[in-house]
Scaffold this motif. Structure first.
Motif, PDB file in Angstrom:
ATOM      1  N   MET A 227       0.808  -1.402   0.102  1.00  0.00           N
ATOM      2  CA  MET A 227       0.016  -0.118  -0.142  1.00  0.00           C
ATOM      3  C   MET A 227       0.969   1.294  -0.098  1.00  0.00           C
ATOM      4  N   GLN A 228       2.100   0.927   0.580  1.00  0.00           N
ATOM      5  CA  GLN A 228       2.863   2.423   0.803  1.00  0.00           C
ATOM      6  C   GLN A 228       3.422   2.832  -0.513  1.00  0.00           C
ATOM      7  N   LEU A 229       3.688   1.957  -1.484  1.00  0.00           N
ATOM      8  CA  LEU A 229       4.253   1.907  -2.873  1.00  0.00           C
ATOM      9  C   LEU A 229       3.085   2.485  -3.726  1.00  0.00           C
ATOM     10  N   LEU A 230       1.943   2.161  -3.444  1.00  0.00           N
ATOM     11  CA  LEU A 230       0.789   2.635  -4.237  1.00  0.00           C
ATOM     12  C   LEU A 230       0.749   4.154  -3.820  1.00  0.00           C
ATOM     13  N   LEU A 231       0.656   4.460  -2.725  1.00  0.00           N
ATOM     14  CA  LEU A 231       0.633   5.998  -2.032  1.00  0.00           C
ATOM     15  C   LEU A 231       1.750   6.879  -2.527  1.00  0.00           C
ATOM     16  N   ALA A 232       2.782   6.293  -2.614  1.00  0.00           N
ATOM     17  CA  ALA A 232       4.068   6.958  -3.003  1.00  0.00           C
ATOM     18  C   ALA A 232       4.109   7.165  -4.356  1.00  0.00           C
ATOM     19  N   TYR A 233       3.561   6.348  -5.335  1.00  0.00           N
ATOM     20  CA  TYR A 233       3.584   6.542  -6.701  1.00  0.00           C
ATOM     21  C   TYR A 233       3.062   8.020  -7.277  1.00  0.00           C
ATOM     22  N   LYS A 234       3.966   8.711  -7.866  1.00  0.00           N
ATOM     23  CA  LYS A 234       3.484  10.004  -8.366  1.00  0.00           C
ATOM     24  C   LYS A 234       3.883  10.218  -9.931  1.00  0.00           C
ATOM     25  N   PRO A 235       3.173   9.711 -10.875  1.00  0.00           N
ATOM     26  CA  PRO A 235       3.440   9.602 -12.050  1.00  0.00           C
ATOM     27  C   PRO A 235       3.339  11.326 -12.830  1.00  0.00           C
ATOM     28  N   THR A 236       4.074  11.411 -13.612  1.00  0.00           N
ATOM     29  CA  THR A 236       4.334  12.857 -14.243  1.00  0.00           C
ATOM     30  C   THR A 236       3.075  13.181 -14.926  1.00  0.00           C
ATOM     31  N   ASN A 237       2.700  14.666 -14.975  1.00  0.00           N
ATOM     32  CA  ASN A 237       1.495  15.085 -15.941  1.00  0.00           C
ATOM     33  C   ASN A 237       1.638  14.534 -17.382  1.00  0.00           C
ATOM     34  N   LEU A 238       0.468  14.294 -17.964  1.00  0.00           N
ATOM     35  CA  LEU A 238       0.446  13.689 -19.084  1.00  0.00           C
ATOM     36  C   LEU A 238      -0.476  14.457 -19.927  1.00  0.00           C
ATOM     37  N   ASN A 239      -0.070  14.654 -21.224  1.00  0.00           N
ATOM     38  CA  ASN A 239      -0.536  15.649 -22.220  1.00  0.00           C
ATOM     39  C   ASN A 239      -1.540  14.569 -23.152  1.00  0.00           C
ATOM     40  N   CYS A 240      -2.344  13.966 -22.452  1.00  0.00           N
ATOM     41  CA  CYS A 240      -3.159  12.796 -23.187  1.00  0.00           C
ATOM     42  C   CYS A 240      -4.506  12.578 -22.459  1.00  0.00           C
ATOM     43  N   LYS A 241      -5.291  12.084 -22.980  1.00  0.00           N
ATOM     44  CA  LYS A 241      -6.663  11.559 -22.060  1.00  0.00           C
ATOM     45  C   LYS A 241      -6.047  10.261 -21.513  1.00  0.00           C
ATOM     46  N   ILE A 242      -6.761  10.028 -20.413  1.00  0.00           N
ATOM     47  CA  ILE A 242      -6.645   8.981 -19.642  1.00  0.00           C
ATOM     48  C   ILE A 242      -7.736   7.948 -19.516  1.00  0.00           C
ATOM     49  N   THR A 243      -7.643   6.559 -19.903  1.00  0.00           N
ATOM     50  CA  THR A 243      -8.731   5.938 -19.801  1.00  0.00           C
ATOM     51  C   THR A 243      -8.361   4.814 -18.695  1.00  0.00           C
ATOM     52  N   LEU A 244      -9.350   4.949 -17.862  1.00  0.00           N
ATOM     53  CA  LEU A 244      -9.375   3.819 -16.519  1.00  0.00           C
ATOM     54  C   LEU A 244     -10.334   2.845 -16.616  1.00  0.00           C
ATOM     55  N   PHE A 245     -10.007   1.564 -16.526  1.00  0.00           N
ATOM     56  CA  PHE A 245     -10.701   0.583 -16.301  1.00  0.00           C
ATOM     57  C   PHE A 245     -10.688   0.232 -14.800  1.00  0.00           C
ATOM     58  N   LYS A 246     -11.942   0.632 -14.174  1.00  0.00           N
ATOM     59  CA  LYS A 246     -11.968   0.382 -12.758  1.00  0.00           C
ATOM     60  C   LYS A 246     -12.674  -0.815 -12.240  1.00  0.00           C
ATOM     61  N   ALA A 247     -12.440  -1.739 -11.507  1.00  0.00           N
ATOM     62  CA  ALA A 247     -13.124  -2.803 -10.951  1.00  0.00           C
ATOM     63  C   ALA A 247     -14.197  -2.237 -10.011  1.00  0.00           C
ATOM     64  N   GLN A 248     -15.383  -2.766 -10.289  1.00  0.00           N
ATOM     65  CA  GLN A 248     -16.681  -2.463  -9.560  1.00  0.00           C
ATOM     66  C   GLN A 248     -16.578  -2.926  -7.962  1.00  0.00           C
ATOM     67  N   GLU A 249     -15.852  -3.944  -7.847  1.00  0.00           N
ATOM     68  CA  GLU A 249     -15.723  -4.292  -6.311  1.00  0.00           C
ATOM     69  C   GLU A 249     -14.281  -3.872  -5.744  1.00  0.00           C
ATOM     70  N   LEU A 250     -14.435  -3.069  -4.671  1.00  0.00           N
ATOM     71  CA  LEU A 250     -13.169  -2.654  -4.055  1.00  0.00           C
ATOM     72  C   LEU A 250     -12.718  -3.738  -3.104  1.00  0.00           C
ATOM     73  N   LEU A 251     -11.593  -3.832  -3.174  1.00  0.00           N
ATOM     74  CA  LEU A 251     -10.717  -4.893  -1.779  1.00  0.00           C
ATOM     75  C   LEU A 251     -10.843  -3.986  -0.630  1.00  0.00           C
ATOM     76  N   PRO A 252     -11.055  -4.592   0.556  1.00  0.00           N
ATOM     77  CA  PRO A 252     -11.308  -3.555   1.816  1.00  0.00           C
ATOM     78  C   PRO A 252     -10.092  -2.674   2.048  1.00  0.00           C
ATOM     79  N   GLU A 253      -9.079  -3.052   1.678  1.00  0.00           N
ATOM     80  CA  GLU A 253      -7.929  -2.296   1.988  1.00  0.00           C
ATOM     81  C   GLU A 253      -7.720  -0.924   1.130  1.00  0.00           C
TER      82      GLU A 253
END
Length: 87
Positions: free
Chosen positions: A1-27
């Protein structure tokens, strides 16, 4: 989880497409965001596609057909937008 929260991508000059899971894991519930915080990395709106399953089950046989259908819709949508922009 710490790696996830620490990850900071650079700004993108494009559209972003997100495929998001409908069910969230508790964490992930405490840090859930509709666009998984991707909207802050692009000046364009995030295209959101909700797909069945959770982070671990998204690619299992029971969900992969729906994911493939959603991906195909996304590809076709982008092709249509590209054609409109080139006219």
């Amino acid at each position: 989880m710490q790696l996830l929260l620490a990850y900071k991508p650079t700004n993108l000059n494009c559209k972003i497409t997100l495929f998001k899971a409908q069910e969230l894991l508790p964490e992930y519930i405490p840090i859930d965001d509709r666009y998984n915080y991707w909207q802050q990395y692009s000046e364009y709106p995030v295209d959101l596609f909700c797909v069945p399953g959770n982070h671990d089950t998204l690619f299992l046989v029971s969900h992969v057909n729906q994911l493939a259908d959603t991906l195909l819709k996304c590809i076709n949508k982008n092709k249509t937008e590209e054609v409109k922009n080139n006219v």
